[in-house]
Design a protein around this motif. Structure first.
Motif, PDB file in Angstrom:
ATOM      1  N   VAL A 167       0.867  -1.193   0.103  1.00  0.00           N
ATOM      2  CA  VAL A 167       0.151   0.238  -0.118  1.00  0.00           C
ATOM      3  C   VAL A 167       0.941   0.667  -0.113  1.00  0.00           C
ATOM      4  O   VAL A 167       2.055   1.491   1.073  1.00  0.00           O
ATOM      5  N   ILE A 168       0.581   2.172  -1.106  1.00  0.00           N
ATOM      6  CA  ILE A 168       0.984   3.406  -1.194  1.00  0.00           C
ATOM      7  C   ILE A 168       0.908   4.574  -0.721  1.00  0.00           C
ATOM      8  O   ILE A 168       1.256   5.247  -0.093  1.00  0.00           O
ATOM      9  N   ALA A 169      -0.704   4.971  -0.618  1.00  0.00           N
ATOM     10  CA  ALA A 169      -1.278   5.918  -1.291  1.00  0.00           C
ATOM     11  C   ALA A 169      -2.421   6.160  -1.187  1.00  0.00           C
ATOM     12  O   ALA A 169      -3.012   4.791  -1.643  1.00  0.00           O
ATOM     13  N   PHE A 170      -3.594   7.159  -0.542  1.00  0.00           N
ATOM     14  CA  PHE A 170      -4.743   6.820  -0.391  1.00  0.00           C
ATOM     15  C   PHE A 170      -5.562   7.813  -1.039  1.00  0.00           C
ATOM     16  O   PHE A 170      -5.160   9.028  -1.340  1.00  0.00           O
ATOM     17  N   VAL A 210      -4.913   9.625  -6.826  1.00  0.00           N
ATOM     18  CA  VAL A 210      -5.754   7.966  -6.017  1.00  0.00           C
ATOM     19  C   VAL A 210      -7.422   9.044  -6.299  1.00  0.00           C
ATOM     20  O   VAL A 210      -7.156   9.514  -5.449  1.00  0.00           O
ATOM     21  N   PRO A 211      -7.996   7.689  -6.641  1.00  0.00           N
ATOM     22  CA  PRO A 211      -9.245   8.656  -6.328  1.00  0.00           C
ATOM     23  C   PRO A 211     -10.112   7.728  -5.602  1.00  0.00           C
ATOM     24  O   PRO A 211      -9.473   7.534  -4.714  1.00  0.00           O
ATOM     25  N   GLU A 212     -11.337   8.302  -5.431  1.00  0.00           N
ATOM     26  CA  GLU A 212     -12.104   8.676  -3.663  1.00  0.00           C
ATOM     27  C   GLU A 212     -12.760   6.547  -4.193  1.00  0.00           C
ATOM     28  O   GLU A 212     -13.254   6.496  -5.229  1.00  0.00           O
ATOM     29  N   GLY A 213     -12.127   5.595  -2.696  1.00  0.00           N
ATOM     30  CA  GLY A 213     -12.791   4.760  -2.268  1.00  0.00           C
ATOM     31  C   GLY A 213     -11.315   3.952  -3.299  1.00  0.00           C
ATOM     32  O   GLY A 213     -11.845   2.145  -2.715  1.00  0.00           O
ATOM     33  N   GLU A 214     -10.544   4.279  -3.485  1.00  0.00           N
ATOM     34  CA  GLU A 214      -9.213   3.046  -3.945  1.00  0.00           C
ATOM     35  C   GLU A 214      -7.991   3.535  -3.559  1.00  0.00           C
ATOM     36  O   GLU A 214      -8.209   4.625  -2.998  1.00  0.00           O
ATOM     37  N   ILE A 215      -7.028   2.999  -3.357  1.00  0.00           N
ATOM     38  CA  ILE A 215      -5.959   2.950  -3.046  1.00  0.00           C
ATOM     39  C   ILE A 215      -4.192   2.807  -4.454  1.00  0.00           C
ATOM     40  O   ILE A 215      -4.522   1.724  -5.231  1.00  0.00           O
ATOM     41  N   PHE A 216      -3.402   2.939  -4.199  1.00  0.00           N
ATOM     42  CA  PHE A 216      -3.080   3.088  -4.718  1.00  0.00           C
ATOM     43  C   PHE A 216      -0.687   1.777  -4.624  1.00  0.00           C
ATOM     44  O   PHE A 216      -1.805   2.472  -3.722  1.00  0.00           O
ATOM     45  N   VAL A 217      -1.025   0.838  -5.007  1.00  0.00           N
ATOM     46  CA  VAL A 217      -0.363   0.120  -4.783  1.00  0.00           C
ATOM     47  C   VAL A 217       0.694  -0.152  -5.467  1.00  0.00           C
ATOM     48  O   VAL A 217       0.990  -0.119  -6.605  1.00  0.00           O
ATOM     49  N   ALA A 218       2.168  -0.430  -5.000  1.00  0.00           N
ATOM     50  CA  ALA A 218       3.532  -0.842  -6.290  1.00  0.00           C
ATOM     51  C   ALA A 218       3.393  -2.576  -5.365  1.00  0.00           C
ATOM     52  O   ALA A 218       4.002  -2.652  -4.011  1.00  0.00           O
ATOM     53  N   GLY A 219       4.541  -3.196  -6.232  1.00  0.00           N
ATOM     54  CA  GLY A 219       5.505  -3.469  -5.562  1.00  0.00           C
ATOM     55  C   GLY A 219       6.660  -3.455  -5.444  1.00  0.00           C
ATOM     56  O   GLY A 219       6.867  -2.274  -5.489  1.00  0.00           O
ATOM     57  N   THR A 230      -5.280   1.554  -9.911  1.00  0.00           N
ATOM     58  CA  THR A 230      -5.397   2.157  -8.715  1.00  0.00           C
ATOM     59  C   THR A 230      -7.246   0.716  -7.854  1.00  0.00           C
ATOM     60  O   THR A 230      -7.654   0.669  -8.727  1.00  0.00           O
ATOM     61  N   ILE A 231      -6.762   0.200  -6.967  1.00  0.00           N
ATOM     62  CA  ILE A 231      -7.567  -0.034  -6.524  1.00  0.00           C
ATOM     63  C   ILE A 231      -8.369  -0.519  -5.148  1.00  0.00           C
ATOM     64  O   ILE A 231      -8.253   0.477  -4.156  1.00  0.00           O
ATOM     65  N   PRO A 232      -9.719  -0.427  -5.875  1.00  0.00           N
ATOM     66  CA  PRO A 232     -11.078  -0.756  -4.676  1.00  0.00           C
ATOM     67  C   PRO A 232     -10.489  -1.067  -3.686  1.00  0.00           C
ATOM     68  O   PRO A 232     -10.651  -1.885  -3.645  1.00  0.00           O
TER      69      PRO A 232
END
Length: 213
Positions: free
Chosen positions: A112-115, A164-173, A190-192
């Motif tokens: 998890v990177i950002a909200f 980052v859009p509402e209700g989602e998160i930014f992820v990275a390996g 981004t991931i809901p």
């Protein structure tokens, strides 16, 4: 008083058979409940999480936080820096809440990177997050990078500048150089919240590398 022997006394093998069937049914039901609501295990496939996780590592994901949040009618929100598993999208690969989590056969593991509302940039190999508390930006990996051989790698490929859009998160390996990790920097998007299975709790294999996250 009826002195006739009872059925199970006359047929002890039948009684043992019923007991065995009930026991197996309870074990199967209990396993299904544990997998759905408490803990679930996954194999790591590929090199996207190196050096934190290696190909063929076996991890246990803690489903309880997501289960409890959903029980309360809320979305489960992980913590920044946590390693999470989430369900892939529908047949087209689109990550939406309309694609039932229980009907997918592919799961992805990332950090998890950002909200929502936070700005994420990747410039000159540096990944930076901006928010109200850090208007000048900060590294989301400061608390998770142990050293060059444990945690997110310092260099990050890509050219990113997004909110980052509402209700989602930014992820990275953790393995961010080149094309090693397909994530929010490189086309996954981004991931809901609704797609999140839960955070990684423990690596159980290889036995020499058991660790708690």
């Amino acid at each position: 008083m009826d002195s006739k022997p009872k059925f199970f006394q006359k047929h002890p093998l039948f009684k043992d058979l019923i007991s065995l069937v009930v026991f197996v049914a309870c074990v199967v039901l209990g396993t299904m409940i544990l997998n759905a609501f408490v803990f679930r295990s996954y194999n790591v496939v590929g090199s996207s999480m190196e050096n934190t996780l290696q190909n063929d590592d076996r991890i246990i994901v803690n489903r309880l936080p997501a289960t409890w949040a959903h029980f309360l009618g809320q979305e489960y929100v992980p913590k920044r820096g946590q390693i999470i598993v989430f369900a892939n999208g529908d047949a087209s690969g689109v990550l939406t809440c309309e694609a039932p989590v229980g009907q997918v056969d592919q799961y992805i593991i990332k950090r998890v990177i950002a909200f929502p509302g936070e700005r994420v940039t990747v410039k000159d190999g540096v990944l930076t997050v901006y928010n109200d508390e850090h208007p000048d930006g900060f590294s989301p990996d400061d608390d998770t990078r142990v050293d060059d051989n444990n945690g997110p790698k310092k260099y990050s490929s890509g050219d990113v500048d997004m909110v980052v859009p509402e209700g989602e998160i930014f992820v990275a390996g953790d393995n961010r150089e080149g094309a090693h990790s397909f994530d929010s920097r490189s086309g996954l998007g981004t991931i809901p919240y609704c797609r999140i299975i839960g955070p990684a709790a423990i690596r159980i294999y290889p036995f020499s590398g058991i660790r708690v996250f």
